[in-house]
Scaffold this motif. Structure first.
Motif, PDB file in Angstrom:
ATOM      1  N   CYS A  49       1.145   5.265   0.259  1.00 12.32           N
ATOM      2  CA  CYS A  49       0.321   6.291   0.887  1.00 12.32           C
ATOM      3  C   CYS A  49       1.221   7.450   1.310  1.00 12.32           C
ATOM      4  O   CYS A  49       2.377   7.242   1.667  1.00 12.32           O
TER       5      CYS A  49
ATOM      6  N   SER B 233      -4.217   7.167  -2.756  1.00  6.26           N
ATOM      7  CA  SER B 233      -3.221   6.144  -2.451  1.00  6.26           C
ATOM      8  C   SER B 233      -3.419   5.007  -3.449  1.00  6.26           C
ATOM      9  O   SER B 233      -4.430   4.952  -4.140  1.00  6.26           O
TER      10      SER B 233
ATOM     11  N   PHE C 294      -5.822  -5.648   3.008  1.00  3.49           N
ATOM     12  CA  PHE C 294      -6.164  -4.234   3.167  1.00  3.49           C
ATOM     13  C   PHE C 294      -7.455  -4.088   3.963  1.00  3.49           C
ATOM     14  O   PHE C 294      -7.538  -3.278   4.887  1.00  3.49           O
TER      15      PHE C 294
ATOM     16  N   TYR D 241      -2.751   0.603  -4.186  1.00  2.00           N
ATOM     17  CA  TYR D 241      -2.655  -0.676  -3.496  1.00  2.00           C
ATOM     18  C   TYR D 241      -2.453  -1.769  -4.525  1.00  2.00           C
ATOM     19  O   TYR D 241      -3.075  -1.752  -5.584  1.00  2.00           O
TER      20      TYR D 241
ATOM     21  N   TRP E 263       0.860  -1.177   0.000  1.00  2.00           N
ATOM     22  CA  TRP E 263       0.000   0.000   0.000  1.00  2.00           C
ATOM     23  C   TRP E 263       0.899   1.230   0.000  1.00  2.00           C
ATOM     24  O   TRP E 263       1.733   1.404   0.877  1.00  2.00           O
TER      25      TRP E 263
ATOM     26  N   LEU F 274      -8.593   5.236  -1.444  1.00  2.00           N
ATOM     27  CA  LEU F 274      -8.226   4.438  -2.622  1.00  2.00           C
ATOM     28  C   LEU F 274      -9.097   4.806  -3.817  1.00  2.00           C
ATOM     29  O   LEU F 274      -8.598   4.975  -4.926  1.00  2.00           O
TER      30      LEU F 274
END
Length: 126
Positions: A65, A89, A98, A91, A63, A84
């Motif tokens: 971020c 961000s 998550f 992933y 992830w 998301l």
């Protein structure tokens, strides 16, 4: 790096028994960046437990971020899934990890469980 982020990751193993119920096992790497530097956190999760360390080794999911977004997540000012969807961000990897990890984030200030609201309305109607 903020002290709040350090404290959040320090609390993950302590809170894991109450948060991780029937969750899948795996490792989530969280890459926090401010554009100039990146910090890597590894969170190994299993049913009822978690371990946090630092490192950039491979993981089942990664992830990406920003520090600012992560600080908003750990204070409940924004939600991980919404971030998301807004492309704040990114992933890659096992989505289940998550979804399990986001349970560690607090709810937004003033948020109430809809089931509790419904129970209150039923009690008032009696």
């Amino acid at each position: 790096m903020s002290e709040a982020i350090e404290q959040f990751f320090a609390a993950v193993p302590v809170r894991a028994p109450e948060v991780l119920h029937a969750s899948p096992s795996g490792t989530l790497r969280i890459d926090l960046s401010d554009g100039h530097r990146t910090e890597h956190w590894l969170v190994r999760m299993w049913w009822g437990g978690a371990e946090v360390s630092r490192g950039s080794e491979g993981a089942d999911a990664v992830w990406y971020c920003s520090f600012g977004l992560f600080e908003r997540l750990i204070t409940g000012r924004t939600q991980a899934l919404a971030a998301l969807f807004r492309n704040e961000s990114t992933y890659a990897g096992s989505v289940i990890l998550f979804l399990s990890f986001r349970r560690f984030f607090p709810a937004a200030p003033g948020t109430r469980d809809p089931r509790e609201v419904a129970r209150e309305q039923v009690r008032r109607a009696r």
